[in-house]
Scaffold this motif. Structure first.
Motif, PDB file in Angstrom:
ATOM      1  N   ALA A  98      -8.463 -62.502  31.994  1.00  0.00           N
ATOM      2  CA  ALA A  98      -8.307 -61.054  31.885  1.00  0.00           C
ATOM      3  C   ALA A  98      -7.323 -60.526  32.921  1.00  0.00           C
ATOM      4  CB  ALA A  98      -9.667 -60.370  32.040  1.00  0.00           C
ATOM      5  N   VAL A  99      -7.406 -61.045  34.151  1.00  0.00           N
ATOM      6  CA  VAL A  99      -6.468 -60.626  35.193  1.00  0.00           C
ATOM      7  C   VAL A  99      -5.057 -61.097  34.852  1.00  0.00           C
ATOM      8  CG1 VAL A  99      -5.860 -60.836  37.634  1.00  0.00           C
ATOM      9  CG2 VAL A  99      -8.263 -60.581  36.953  1.00  0.00           C
ATOM     10  N   GLU A 100      -4.933 -62.325  34.371  1.00  0.00           N
ATOM     11  CA  GLU A 100      -3.616 -62.844  33.996  1.00  0.00           C
ATOM     12  C   GLU A 100      -2.987 -61.990  32.900  1.00  0.00           C
ATOM     13  OE1 GLU A 100      -1.586 -66.911  32.110  1.00  0.00           O
ATOM     14  OE2 GLU A 100      -3.657 -66.945  32.832  1.00  0.00           O
ATOM     15  N   ALA A 101      -3.801 -61.588  31.910  1.00  0.00           N
ATOM     16  CA  ALA A 101      -3.291 -60.745  30.834  1.00  0.00           C
ATOM     17  C   ALA A 101      -2.840 -59.390  31.372  1.00  0.00           C
ATOM     18  CB  ALA A 101      -4.357 -60.561  29.758  1.00  0.00           C
ATOM     19  N   ALA A 102      -3.605 -58.841  32.313  1.00  0.00           N
ATOM     20  CA  ALA A 102      -3.239 -57.549  32.891  1.00  0.00           C
ATOM     21  C   ALA A 102      -1.918 -57.623  33.638  1.00  0.00           C
ATOM     22  CB  ALA A 102      -4.352 -57.060  33.819  1.00  0.00           C
ATOM     23  N   MET A 103      -1.708 -58.735  34.338  1.00  0.00           N
ATOM     24  CA  MET A 103      -0.513 -58.851  35.172  1.00  0.00           C
ATOM     25  C   MET A 103       0.754 -59.152  34.370  1.00  0.00           C
ATOM     26  SD  MET A 103      -1.522 -57.933  38.006  1.00  0.00           S
ATOM     27  CE  MET A 103       0.064 -58.205  38.803  1.00  0.00           C
ATOM     28  N   LYS A 104       0.605 -59.531  33.090  1.00  0.00           N
ATOM     29  CA  LYS A 104       1.801 -59.732  32.265  1.00  0.00           C
ATOM     30  C   LYS A 104       2.624 -58.453  32.180  1.00  0.00           C
ATOM     31  CE  LYS A 104      -0.024 -63.369  29.219  1.00  0.00           C
ATOM     32  NZ  LYS A 104      -0.456 -63.675  27.833  1.00  0.00           N
ATOM     33  N   ASP A 105       1.938 -57.330  32.152  1.00  0.00           N
ATOM     34  CA  ASP A 105       2.614 -56.031  32.133  1.00  0.00           C
ATOM     35  C   ASP A 105       2.270 -55.244  33.388  1.00  0.00           C
ATOM     36  OD1 ASP A 105       3.932 -55.958  29.416  1.00  0.00           O
ATOM     37  OD2 ASP A 105       1.876 -56.379  28.824  1.00  0.00           O
ATOM     38  N   GLY A 106       2.156 -55.968  34.493  1.00  0.00           N
ATOM     39  CA  GLY A 106       1.780 -55.329  35.746  1.00  0.00           C
ATOM     40  C   GLY A 106       2.764 -54.277  36.209  1.00  0.00           C
ATOM     41  N   HIS A 107       4.002 -54.332  35.699  1.00  0.00           N
ATOM     42  CA  HIS A 107       4.994 -53.326  36.110  1.00  0.00           C
ATOM     43  C   HIS A 107       4.566 -51.926  35.688  1.00  0.00           C
ATOM     44  CE1 HIS A 107       6.140 -54.249  31.929  1.00  0.00           C
ATOM     45  NE2 HIS A 107       6.648 -53.039  31.906  1.00  0.00           N
ATOM     46  N   LEU A 108       3.793 -51.808  34.590  1.00  0.00           N
ATOM     47  CA  LEU A 108       3.311 -50.490  34.164  1.00  0.00           C
ATOM     48  C   LEU A 108       2.391 -49.894  35.214  1.00  0.00           C
ATOM     49  CD1 LEU A 108       2.499 -51.306  30.423  1.00  0.00           C
ATOM     50  CD2 LEU A 108       4.502 -50.093  31.307  1.00  0.00           C
ATOM     51  N   LEU A 109       1.494 -50.722  35.717  1.00  0.00           N
ATOM     52  CA  LEU A 109       0.581 -50.282  36.767  1.00  0.00           C
ATOM     53  C   LEU A 109       1.335 -50.028  38.061  1.00  0.00           C
ATOM     54  CD1 LEU A 109      -2.246 -49.795  37.924  1.00  0.00           C
ATOM     55  CD2 LEU A 109      -2.493 -52.282  38.158  1.00  0.00           C
ATOM     56  N   ALA A 110       2.252 -50.929  38.407  1.00  0.00           N
ATOM     57  CA  ALA A 110       3.024 -50.773  39.645  1.00  0.00           C
ATOM     58  C   ALA A 110       3.823 -49.469  39.637  1.00  0.00           C
ATOM     59  CB  ALA A 110       3.947 -51.970  39.831  1.00  0.00           C
ATOM     60  N   ASP A 111       4.433 -49.140  38.503  1.00  0.00           N
ATOM     61  CA  ASP A 111       5.204 -47.897  38.410  1.00  0.00           C
ATOM     62  C   ASP A 111       4.307 -46.684  38.636  1.00  0.00           C
ATOM     63  OD1 ASP A 111       7.439 -49.385  37.881  1.00  0.00           O
ATOM     64  OD2 ASP A 111       7.444 -49.010  35.717  1.00  0.00           O
ATOM     65  N   SER A 112       3.114 -46.713  38.055  1.00  0.00           N
ATOM     66  CA  SER A 112       2.197 -45.589  38.213  1.00  0.00           C
ATOM     67  C   SER A 112       1.778 -45.416  39.671  1.00  0.00           C
ATOM     68  CB  SER A 112       0.962 -45.793  37.331  1.00  0.00           C
ATOM     69  OG  SER A 112       0.101 -44.668  37.390  1.00  0.00           O
ATOM     70  N   ILE A 113       1.528 -46.542  40.361  1.00  0.00           N
ATOM     71  CA  ILE A 113       1.136 -46.478  41.772  1.00  0.00           C
ATOM     72  C   ILE A 113       2.281 -45.956  42.633  1.00  0.00           C
ATOM     73  CG2 ILE A 113       0.459 -47.876  43.763  1.00  0.00           C
ATOM     74  CD1 ILE A 113      -0.989 -49.741  41.775  1.00  0.00           C
ATOM     75  N   VAL A 114       3.464 -46.502  42.444  1.00  0.00           N
ATOM     76  CA  VAL A 114       4.619 -46.118  43.269  1.00  0.00           C
ATOM     77  C   VAL A 114       4.969 -44.648  43.071  1.00  0.00           C
ATOM     78  CG1 VAL A 114       7.098 -46.469  43.582  1.00  0.00           C
ATOM     79  CG2 VAL A 114       5.575 -48.436  43.388  1.00  0.00           C
ATOM     80  N   GLU A 115       4.853 -44.160  41.837  1.00  0.00           N
ATOM     81  CA  GLU A 115       5.211 -42.773  41.539  1.00  0.00           C
ATOM     82  C   GLU A 115       4.081 -41.797  41.832  1.00  0.00           C
ATOM     83  OE1 GLU A 115       6.580 -42.758  37.510  1.00  0.00           O
ATOM     84  OE2 GLU A 115       8.065 -44.338  37.891  1.00  0.00           O
ATOM     85  N   GLY A 116       2.931 -42.306  42.286  1.00  0.00           N
ATOM     86  CA  GLY A 116       1.820 -41.425  42.641  1.00  0.00           C
ATOM     87  C   GLY A 116       1.141 -40.780  41.458  1.00  0.00           C
ATOM     88  N   ARG A 117       1.219 -41.415  40.279  1.00  0.00           N
ATOM     89  CA  ARG A 117       0.591 -40.858  39.084  1.00  0.00           C
ATOM     90  C   ARG A 117      -0.868 -41.281  39.004  1.00  0.00           C
ATOM     91  NH1 ARG A 117       4.949 -43.334  36.133  1.00  0.00           N
ATOM     92  NH2 ARG A 117       3.353 -44.443  34.939  1.00  0.00           N
ATOM     93  N   SER A 118      -1.580 -40.678  38.057  1.00  0.00           N
ATOM     94  CA  SER A 118      -2.937 -41.101  37.716  1.00  0.00           C
ATOM     95  C   SER A 118      -2.928 -41.591  36.281  1.00  0.00           C
ATOM     96  CB  SER A 118      -3.930 -39.941  37.862  1.00  0.00           C
ATOM     97  OG  SER A 118      -4.079 -39.565  39.218  1.00  0.00           O
ATOM     98  N   ASP A 119      -3.453 -42.804  36.063  1.00  0.00           N
ATOM     99  CA  ASP A 119      -3.477 -43.379  34.723  1.00  0.00           C
ATOM    100  C   ASP A 119      -4.671 -44.298  34.565  1.00  0.00           C
ATOM    101  OD1 ASP A 119      -1.351 -42.577  32.873  1.00  0.00           O
ATOM    102  OD2 ASP A 119       0.027 -43.305  34.409  1.00  0.00           O
ATOM    103  N   SER A 120      -5.072 -44.500  33.324  1.00  0.00           N
ATOM    104  CA  SER A 120      -6.143 -45.423  32.981  1.00  0.00           C
ATOM    105  C   SER A 120      -5.565 -46.508  32.087  1.00  0.00           C
ATOM    106  CB  SER A 120      -7.266 -44.679  32.249  1.00  0.00           C
ATOM    107  OG  SER A 120      -8.319 -45.547  31.913  1.00  0.00           O
ATOM    108  N   PHE A 121      -5.818 -47.775  32.432  1.00  0.00           N
ATOM    109  CA  PHE A 121      -5.260 -48.912  31.714  1.00  0.00           C
ATOM    110  C   PHE A 121      -6.389 -49.820  31.215  1.00  0.00           C
ATOM    111  CE2 PHE A 121      -2.193 -47.570  34.857  1.00  0.00           C
ATOM    112  CZ  PHE A 121      -0.967 -47.644  34.228  1.00  0.00           C
ATOM    113  N   ALA A 122      -6.120 -50.524  30.130  1.00  0.00           N
ATOM    114  CA  ALA A 122      -7.053 -51.531  29.632  1.00  0.00           C
ATOM    115  C   ALA A 122      -6.258 -52.682  29.034  1.00  0.00           C
ATOM    116  CB  ALA A 122      -7.998 -50.947  28.587  1.00  0.00           C
ATOM    117  N   VAL A 123      -6.847 -53.871  29.099  1.00  0.00           N
ATOM    118  CA  VAL A 123      -6.234 -55.036  28.464  1.00  0.00           C
ATOM    119  C   VAL A 123      -6.608 -55.017  26.984  1.00  0.00           C
ATOM    120  CG1 VAL A 123      -6.129 -57.544  28.367  1.00  0.00           C
ATOM    121  CG2 VAL A 123      -6.293 -56.382  30.580  1.00  0.00           C
ATOM    122  N   GLN A 124      -5.604 -54.872  26.126  1.00  0.00           N
ATOM    123  CA  GLN A 124      -5.806 -54.831  24.688  1.00  0.00           C
ATOM    124  C   GLN A 124      -4.848 -55.815  24.038  1.00  0.00           C
ATOM    125  OE1 GLN A 124      -5.021 -50.733  23.787  1.00  0.00           O
ATOM    126  NE2 GLN A 124      -6.935 -50.004  24.683  1.00  0.00           N
TER     127      GLN A 124
END
Length: 385
Positions: free
Chosen positions: A346-372
């Motif tokens: 599950a963690v490996e799957a999440a990190m395949k598109d980890g740039h989406l999460l990283a962008d949200s953190i760096v830009e100070g946004r709030s978002d909810s993500f799920a592995v689908q």
């Protein structure tokens, strides 16, 4: 903005939290998630759990980071030691048969280092005692926790610990939190005292049952108690979504999914949505004419607004077809290893598109993500700019 990024695979905000659901034997999935996060260099500041999530959380908070995975491995190999890995045919029917047989053995003989059947049985015990209202004795779990957990580190270390339980006589839910009080094995047992299998636990004159009876996900406590930019890894052991059952076994399994998923998706999405709404309110307040700044109503609204960034990553245990409604009390070694590996996946799957999460953190946004579909996807609309 991110505070830590030197060793981690992600930019990390002020606060990184691991939130662990209850779910018995499925807790091995959480162990796999934690192992994968540590390998990515992701440092935790806080871990919160319910039931088996509280057990895993105590082991994490009660050990040095480099030792915690080994202690979790020791725990999970111990509780699965009575049901070693057996060769099974590579088909769902055979796996389901051995899965159900293993669950039946747990019901009859208990789990090593966790709980044992009561003898004499509850019907022969004095009324209104723990022995009279539960089928199993959890004394072995106290001994296991005291062996695997450094309670001084739990209460004075760097990783904050919160566990939830519900008062038997009032139905009130509460969190035991190392920021506010001293925790020991009793608090972990209270969080996992699921009736009528396991006995209630007395703490300071109040008897407690499993917190999962009221809320199986401690996310709200974490969000309400924090005041920093936050990244939350929320590990869910029961999927909220699923197919319509074909038979009684699938109906049993699906009923547990719905009951213990505890409105997880609605809670996580709602908390993120609230942060986004607060940010919009704050922008509106900044556009008010200066003469409105001292109005009591404006000051009251400013106090209510929380613009700190909140990113939630939901990692959900998706059970194989052969895992039935018994999967939360089936402690065989082979199933434990499957669940542990699924957590890592599950963690490996999440990190395949980890740039989406990283962008949200760096830009100070709030978002909810799920592995689908084995990829990480945002579950909410992006911030309004």
């Amino acid at each position: 903005m991110p505070r830590r990024a030197a060793r981690a695979a992600l930019p990390l905000p002020d606060l990184v939290v691991l939130v662990l659901q209850g779910g018995g034997a499925l807790g091995a999935f959480q162990a796999g998630v934690y192992e994968a996060l540590i390998e990515l260099g992701i440092e935790l500041d806080w871990v919160a759990g319910i039931s088996i999530g509280a057990v895993n959380a105590a082991i994490i908070a009660g050990n040095e980071r480099d030792q915690a995975v080994g202690k979790m491995r020791e725990f999970w190999e111990g509780v699965s030691s009575a049901l070693p890995s057996l060769p099974t045919a590579d088909n769902d029917w055979a796996r389901e048969w051995t899965h159900m047989a293993a669950a039946g053995q747990v019901m009859a003989f208990g789990v090593p280092g966790f709980f044992t059947p009561r003898f004499p049985p509850p019907a022969f015990a004095e009324r209104q005692t723990p022995e009279a209202v539960s089928f199993y004795d959890t004394t072995p779990l106290i001994q296991t926790l005291d062996r695997l957990v450094d309670w001084d580190r739990v209460n004075n270390g760097k990783v904050r610990l919160s566990v939830g339980a519900v008062a038997v006589e009032t139905g009130n839910f509460r969190y035991f939190d190392t920021k506010l009080e001293t925790l020991d094995a009793r608090h972990i047992l209270a969080s996992g005292a699921l009736p009528p299998g396991l006995p209630p636990v007395e703490i300071d004159g109040t008897w407690y049952w499993d917190g999962g009876l009221v809320s199986n996900t401690p996310l709200e406590h974490v969000v309400d108690a924090a005041n920093e930019d936050m990244l939350v890894f929320q590990v869910d052991l029961f999927p909220a979504r699923g197919e319509r059952p074909h038979d009684l076994e699938e109906a049993w399994s699906r009923e547990k999914d719905i009951r213990f998923s505890s409105r997880t998706r609605r809670i996580s999405d709602g908390l993120v949505r609230r942060r986004k709404e607060h940010r919009l309110i704050d922008r509106m307040l900044q556009k008010l004419p200066p003469e409105f700044a001292d109005l009591s109503e404006v000051k009251a609204v400013r106090k209510m607004v929380d613009c700190k960034a909140l990113n939630v990553v939901q990692l959900i245990h998706e059970p194989p077809k052969w895992q039935t409604g018994a999967r939360d009390f089936e402690f065989s070694r082979s199933t434990m290893e499957v669940n542990w590996a699924l957590g890592r996946d599950a963690v490996e799957a999440a990190m395949k598109d980890g740039h989406l999460l990283a962008d949200s953190i760096v830009e100070g946004r709030s978002d909810s993500f799920a592995v689908q579909s084995n990829t990480l996807r945002p579950k909410t609309e992006p911030d309004v700019s």
